[in-house]
Design an enzyme around this catalytic site. Structure first.
Site, short mmCIF file in Angstrom:
data_model
loop_
_atom_site.label_atom_id
_atom_site.label_comp_id
_atom_site.label_asym_id
_atom_site.label_seq_id
_atom_site.Cartn_x
_atom_site.Cartn_y
_atom_site.Cartn_z
N ASP A 64 0.71 -1.32 0.08
CA ASP A 64 -0.07 -0.04 -0.07
C ASP A 64 0.62 1.51 -0.23
O ASP A 64 1.66 1.05 0.72
CB ASP A 64 -0.93 0.44 1.28
CG ASP A 64 -1.81 1.23 1.24
OD1 ASP A 64 -1.63 2.30 0.46
OD2 ASP A 64 -2.95 1.13 2.00
N ASN A 91 2.89 2.86 -10.29
CA ASN A 91 1.84 2.61 -11.22
C ASN A 91 0.73 3.21 -10.51
O ASN A 91 -0.19 3.81 -11.38
CB ASN A 91 1.62 1.83 -11.99
CG ASN A 91 0.41 1.82 -12.43
OD1 ASN A 91 -0.01 2.04 -14.08
ND2 ASN A 91 -0.67 0.63 -11.77
N GLN A 107 -10.28 16.22 -1.57
CA GLN A 107 -9.69 15.17 -2.63
C GLN A 107 -8.30 16.38 -2.45
O GLN A 107 -7.67 14.96 -3.04
CB GLN A 107 -10.53 16.31 -3.82
CG GLN A 107 -11.87 15.69 -3.84
CD GLN A 107 -12.67 16.12 -5.41
OE1 GLN A 107 -12.24 16.20 -6.62
NE2 GLN A 107 -13.80 16.08 -5.50
N TYR A 194 -5.37 16.22 -9.14
CA TYR A 194 -5.43 15.07 -10.41
C TYR A 194 -4.00 14.92 -10.71
O TYR A 194 -3.05 14.83 -11.40
CB TYR A 194 -6.38 14.51 -10.94
CG TYR A 194 -5.36 12.84 -11.95
CD1 TYR A 194 -5.72 11.44 -10.49
CD2 TYR A 194 -5.48 12.93 -13.19
CE1 TYR A 194 -5.10 10.51 -11.89
CE2 TYR A 194 -4.97 12.01 -14.03
CZ TYR A 194 -4.16 10.77 -13.19
OH TYR A 194 -3.47 10.03 -13.43
N VAL A 196 -2.75 18.56 -10.50
CA VAL A 196 -1.80 18.96 -9.25
C VAL A 196 -0.77 17.41 -9.86
O VAL A 196 0.41 17.81 -9.35
CB VAL A 196 -2.37 19.69 -8.15
CG1 VAL A 196 -0.91 20.07 -8.03
CG2 VAL A 196 -2.97 21.14 -9.30
N LYS A 198 -0.31 14.40 -10.76
CA LYS A 198 0.78 13.93 -11.87
C LYS A 198 1.95 15.28 -12.46
O LYS A 198 2.83 14.36 -12.64
CB LYS A 198 -0.16 13.46 -12.84
CG LYS A 198 -1.00 12.44 -12.83
CD LYS A 198 -0.03 11.51 -12.62
CE LYS A 198 -1.21 10.16 -12.05
NZ LYS A 198 -0.58 8.96 -11.82
N VAL A 231 -6.87 5.03 -21.23
CA VAL A 231 -7.32 3.67 -21.68
C VAL A 231 -7.99 3.15 -20.55
O VAL A 231 -8.78 4.05 -20.04
CB VAL A 231 -6.16 3.12 -20.79
CG1 VAL A 231 -5.94 1.52 -20.42
CG2 VAL A 231 -4.35 3.97 -21.13
N THR A 233 -9.99 1.99 -18.54
CA THR A 233 -10.03 1.68 -16.70
C THR A 233 -10.69 1.46 -15.77
O THR A 233 -11.66 2.62 -16.23
CB THR A 233 -8.36 2.16 -16.49
OG1 THR A 233 -8.42 3.12 -16.61
CG2 THR A 233 -7.38 0.82 -17.48
N1 LIG Z 1 -6.61 5.41 -17.91
C1 LIG Z 1 -5.94 6.10 -18.24
O1 LIG Z 1 -6.77 6.65 -18.79
C2 LIG Z 1 -4.78 6.66 -17.51
C3 LIG Z 1 -4.19 8.25 -18.38
C4 LIG Z 1 -3.24 8.62 -17.69
C5 LIG Z 1 -2.34 7.90 -16.91
N2 LIG Z 1 -3.09 7.20 -15.82
C6 LIG Z 1 -2.29 6.42 -14.61
O2 LIG Z 1 -2.03 5.29 -15.02
C7 LIG Z 1 -2.10 4.79 -13.82
C8 LIG Z 1 -2.53 3.16 -13.38
O3 LIG Z 1 -4.18 3.68 -13.79
P1 LIG Z 1 -5.37 2.90 -13.82
O4 LIG Z 1 -6.68 3.42 -15.40
O5 LIG Z 1 -4.56 1.44 -14.19
O6 LIG Z 1 -5.93 2.77 -12.89
P2 LIG Z 1 -7.34 2.25 -11.98
O7 LIG Z 1 -7.38 0.73 -13.73
O8 LIG Z 1 -8.03 2.83 -11.35
O9 LIG Z 1 -5.41 1.47 -10.99
C9 LIG Z 1 -4.97 1.69 -10.10
C10 LIG Z 1 -4.44 0.92 -9.55
O10 LIG Z 1 -3.84 1.76 -8.48
C11 LIG Z 1 -3.81 1.40 -7.20
N3 LIG Z 1 -3.97 2.11 -6.25
C12 LIG Z 1 -4.61 3.05 -5.27
N4 LIG Z 1 -4.65 3.17 -4.34
C13 LIG Z 1 -2.98 2.06 -4.15
C14 LIG Z 1 -2.10 2.39 -2.64
N5 LIG Z 1 -2.79 3.15 -1.93
N6 LIG Z 1 -1.51 1.83 -2.93
C15 LIG Z 1 -1.54 1.02 -3.46
N7 LIG Z 1 -2.44 0.89 -4.82
C16 LIG Z 1 -2.99 1.50 -4.55
C17 LIG Z 1 -5.43 0.60 -6.87
O11 LIG Z 1 -5.77 -0.19 -6.56
P3 LIG Z 1 -7.35 -0.88 -5.72
O12 LIG Z 1 -8.31 -1.70 -6.51
O13 LIG Z 1 -7.02 -1.45 -5.17
O14 LIG Z 1 -8.28 0.41 -6.15
C18 LIG Z 1 -5.23 -0.43 -8.32
O15 LIG Z 1 -4.44 -1.80 -8.66
C19 LIG Z 1 -2.22 5.35 -12.08
O16 LIG Z 1 -1.02 5.91 -12.16
C20 LIG Z 1 -3.01 6.49 -13.47
O17 LIG Z 1 -2.45 8.08 -13.10
C21 LIG Z 1 -3.66 6.20 -16.57
#
Ligand SMILES: NC(=O)c1ccc[n+]([C@@H]2O[C@H](COP(=O)([O-])OP(=O)(O)OC[C@H]3O[C@@H](n4cnc5c(N)ncnc54)[C@H](OP(=O)(O)O)[C@@H]3O)[C@@H](O)[C@H]2O)c1
Length: 288
Positions: A64, A91, A107, A194, A196, A198, A231, A233
């Site tokens: 965590d 990540n 937030q 968010y 800020v 990043k 993506v 997600t």
């Molecule tokens: N999706 C996009 O379009 C996009 C675009 C730009 C950047 N990003 C970045 O890409 C990365 C992955 O995003 P995603 O879209 O795959 O998001 P996601 O599906 O919400 O997955 C986020 C992951 O981070 C974990 N997490 C959250 N808080 C945590 C903590 N305190 N300790 C450990 N793990 C934690 C979540 O675990 P839980 O399942 O336990 O919540 C989940 O496994 C992030 O850094 C995000 O900001 C995403």
């Protein structure tokens, strides 16, 4: 103690992190041990099981990024079990939904704590374990581009090659404080916690590369920050247009950069693997 190459991906029980673990299990070679980490043991084990069904064999450890003792436990485990670390993909992150009812103050506090200070805490605990030729990938975002900071003076502070980690920490803490009384925009920040967080991750990466370059005990440690693309997600409520495999492509490429590569090094990398100048180039995704 093992002589394997050790890979760690934070927040990899789902989404892009899961995609990165999947790709690393396929591409990192037979001597690789890839750690899928998650804050929930249950969700982590489920993800490992899903990958096992594909014939892939990641290792699992709880992590965590928002919990100092969890980070310390994992660092101690890696040290004892493997004596070091070769690849770290930061990540894990969170984002409030647009419709969230939490106040801006709440937030800002949570988002900066998890996305910026959580990532930094993982780095502080695990960087001492990085071996020569290690690769670190900080997952940023298109909204982590410097152009997302409206204030000209603030932008120039963040862009300065002399910016220190302490100054950046103070800027992040200052944003949280200002968001509490609604004065953050007057300070030059935009109204997205968010974004800020990043911007902070991206600015931190540039500082970290300089710190790692100055480390004379180890050689050729490279850290880059990446926009993985928009993506499909949970974070994007599945509105993203790329698959998690496509979103994992650039982070995986950066995790597997060969030894002694001169570029990318401390760079901002787009999801199609092209380098984007974080300071001087227009944001390729201005609409976000
Ligand atoms: N999706 C996009 O379009 C996009 C675009 C730009 C950047 N990003 C970045 O890409 C990365 C992955 O995003 P995603 O879209 O795959 O998001 P996601 O599906 O919400 O997955 C986020 C992951 O981070 C974990 N997490 C959250 N808080 C945590 C903590 N305190 N300790 C450990 N793990 C934690 C979540 O675990 P839980 O399942 O336990 O919540 C989940 O496994 C992030 O850094 C995000 O900001 C995403």
């Amino acid at each position: 103690m093992s002589t394997s190459r050790i890979f760690v991906v934070t927040g990899s029980n789902k989404g892009i992190g899961y995609g990165i673990v999947k790709a690393l299990c396929k591409e990192a070679g037979n001597d690789a041990v890839v750690y899928l980490t998650a804050r929930s043991v249950e969700r982590g084990n489920e993800a490992v099981k899903a990958l096992n069904k594909l014939g892939l064999k990641p290792a699992f450890h709880p992590l965590d990024v928002d919990d100092a003792s969890s980070i310390e436990t994992f660092a101690n485990f890696l040290k004892k079990e493997h004596g070091g670390l070769d690849v770290l993909v930061n990540n894990a992150a969170m984002a409030f939904k647009n419709a969230a009812t939490e106040s801006m103050a709440v937030q800002a506090k949570e988002t900066i704590r998890v996305n910026y200070f959580g990532l930094q805490a993982v780095c502080r605990a695990l960087f001492p374990l990085l071996r020569s030729h290690a690769r670190v990938v900080n997952v940023s975002s298109c909204v982590g581009h410097l152009s997302k900071v409206p204030g000209e003076q603030l932008r120039s502070t963040l862009a300065s090659p002399d910016l220190t980690e302490q100054q950046l920490d103070d800027l992040m803490t200052g944003f949280v404080k200002a968001a509490g009384d609604g004065s953050h925009e007057a300070l030059g920040w935009q109204n997205s916690t968010y974004s800020v967080s990043k911007v902070g991750v991206s600015a931190l990466t540039r500082i970290q590369q300089k710190q790692l370059d100055a480390d004379t005990t180890r050689e050729d440690i490279v850290i880059n920050h990446v926009h993985p693309g928009y993506v499909d997600t949970d974070m994007t409520s599945h509105k993203g247009t790329l698959t998690i495999e496509a979103g994992a492509a650039a982070p995986t490429y950066l995790a597997l950069l060969p030894p002694n590569c001169s570029s990318p090094r401390g760079e901002y990398v787009w999801h199609d693997k092209r380098l984007v100048d974080w300071v001087n180039e227009a944001n390729p995704a201005p609409g976000f």
